[in-house]
Design a protein around this motif. Sequence first.
Motif, mmCIF file in Angstrom:
data_model
loop_
_atom_site.group_PDB
_atom_site.id
_atom_site.type_symbol
_atom_site.label_atom_id
_atom_site.label_comp_id
_atom_site.label_asym_id
_atom_site.label_seq_id
_atom_site.Cartn_x
_atom_site.Cartn_y
_atom_site.Cartn_z
ATOM 1 N N ARG A 181 44.168 65.669 41.662
ATOM 2 C CA ARG A 181 42.855 65.371 41.090
ATOM 3 C C ARG A 181 42.219 66.627 40.493
ATOM 4 O O ARG A 181 41.669 66.611 39.384
ATOM 5 N N THR A 182 42.273 67.730 41.234
ATOM 6 C CA THR A 182 41.633 68.972 40.801
ATOM 7 C C THR A 182 42.255 69.497 39.513
ATOM 8 O O THR A 182 41.543 69.854 38.564
ATOM 9 N N ARG A 183 43.566 69.574 39.469
ATOM 10 C CA ARG A 183 44.233 70.076 38.260
ATOM 11 C C ARG A 183 43.898 69.225 37.053
ATOM 12 O O ARG A 183 43.596 69.748 35.973
ATOM 13 N N HIS A 184 43.966 67.909 37.232
ATOM 14 C CA HIS A 184 43.655 67.007 36.124
ATOM 15 C C HIS A 184 42.213 67.213 35.646
ATOM 16 O O HIS A 184 41.956 67.320 34.444
ATOM 17 N N GLY A 185 41.283 67.280 36.600
ATOM 18 C CA GLY A 185 39.873 67.445 36.243
ATOM 19 C C GLY A 185 39.598 68.740 35.510
ATOM 20 O O GLY A 185 38.882 68.759 34.513
ATOM 21 N N ILE A 186 40.154 69.837 36.010
ATOM 22 C CA ILE A 186 39.920 71.133 35.370
ATOM 23 C C ILE A 186 40.623 71.209 34.018
ATOM 24 O O ILE A 186 40.046 71.681 33.033
ATOM 25 N N GLN A 187 41.856 70.737 33.937
ATOM 26 C CA GLN A 187 42.591 70.786 32.669
ATOM 27 C C GLN A 187 41.894 69.992 31.574
ATOM 28 O O GLN A 187 41.929 70.373 30.409
ATOM 29 N N ASN A 188 41.253 68.887 31.938
ATOM 30 C CA ASN A 188 40.628 68.023 30.943
ATOM 31 C C ASN A 188 39.158 68.331 30.699
ATOM 32 O O ASN A 188 38.537 67.702 29.850
ATOM 33 N N ALA A 189 38.615 69.293 31.419
ATOM 34 C CA ALA A 189 37.195 69.635 31.280
ATOM 35 C C ALA A 189 36.956 70.553 30.089
ATOM 36 O O ALA A 189 37.796 71.380 29.740
ATOM 37 N N ASP A 190 35.780 70.410 29.495
ATOM 38 C CA ASP A 190 35.310 71.367 28.500
ATOM 39 C C ASP A 190 34.613 72.535 29.197
ATOM 40 O O ASP A 190 34.707 73.673 28.753
ATOM 41 N N ILE A 191 33.892 72.204 30.262
ATOM 42 C CA ILE A 191 33.158 73.194 31.044
ATOM 43 C C ILE A 191 33.452 72.965 32.515
ATOM 44 O O ILE A 191 33.455 71.817 32.976
ATOM 45 N N VAL A 192 33.685 74.047 33.246
ATOM 46 C CA VAL A 192 33.879 73.976 34.698
ATOM 47 C C VAL A 192 32.719 74.725 35.347
ATOM 48 O O VAL A 192 32.469 75.889 35.029
ATOM 49 N N VAL A 193 32.013 74.028 36.224
ATOM 50 C CA VAL A 193 30.922 74.626 36.990
ATOM 51 C C VAL A 193 31.429 74.791 38.419
ATOM 52 O O VAL A 193 31.903 73.825 39.029
ATOM 53 N N VAL A 194 31.330 76.015 38.944
ATOM 54 C CA VAL A 194 31.788 76.285 40.310
ATOM 55 C C VAL A 194 30.611 76.812 41.120
ATOM 56 O O VAL A 194 30.022 77.831 40.764
ATOM 57 N N ARG A 195 30.296 76.111 42.189
ATOM 58 C CA ARG A 195 29.178 76.472 43.063
ATOM 59 C C ARG A 195 29.715 77.056 44.364
ATOM 60 O O ARG A 195 30.556 76.464 45.025
ATOM 61 N N PHE A 196 29.228 78.254 44.677
ATOM 62 C CA PHE A 196 29.530 78.886 45.957
ATOM 63 C C PHE A 196 28.291 78.767 46.827
ATOM 64 O O PHE A 196 27.229 79.270 46.479
ATOM 65 N N GLY A 197 28.425 78.080 47.968
ATOM 66 C CA GLY A 197 27.299 77.878 48.868
ATOM 67 C C GLY A 197 27.111 79.044 49.819
ATOM 68 O O GLY A 197 27.892 79.994 49.857
ATOM 69 N N GLU A 198 26.050 78.949 50.603
ATOM 70 C CA GLU A 198 25.697 80.021 51.520
ATOM 71 C C GLU A 198 26.440 79.940 52.838
ATOM 72 O O GLU A 198 26.737 80.956 53.456
ATOM 73 N N GLN A 199 26.740 78.725 53.309
ATOM 74 C CA GLN A 199 27.250 78.541 54.660
ATOM 75 C C GLN A 199 28.713 78.889 54.864
ATOM 76 O O GLN A 199 29.069 79.467 55.866
#
Length: 149
Positions: A68-86
């Motif tokens: 799922r991850t590879r498909h989603g990233i490969q087909n995305a125009d923009i990738v947003v990555v959120r790093f949380g605090e916890q």
Amino acid sequence: MTLKIYLSGEIHTDWRDQITEGAKGMDVRFTGPVTDHAASDDCGVAIMGAEPDKFWHDNKGANLNAIRTRHGIQNADIVVVRFGEQYKQWNAAFDAGYAAALGKSLIVMHGPEHQHPLKEIDAAALAVVQEPRQVVDILRYVLDGTLPG
């Protein structure tokens, strides 16, 4: 122009909902990982059979989630990555690196406490922000050139 956006990273806050709500009416389509932690951890054994060794249990889940991850990233125009605090999100760091290696437009979101440990990831991003509303403002600007009012 419809923008395909993959939302990666921490799953313990509502940042994804804030972005999707803020982007209503924009020509965007969001995808992302499975955010049900238990389902994500146990998908491999639930589908392909039990594993007595925790390493292989986790390996099956990671491999299945990678489809799922590879498909989603490969087909995305923009990738947003959120790093949380916890938690330390090793998977989010991997996703950011994968997106950068593919030449994807990368937006990284984290608080000031992660500025130093994420400096290399930030350097690969086209934008580094702290709040979901800033991601929405970026999307609005990219789509129609409008600045926040």
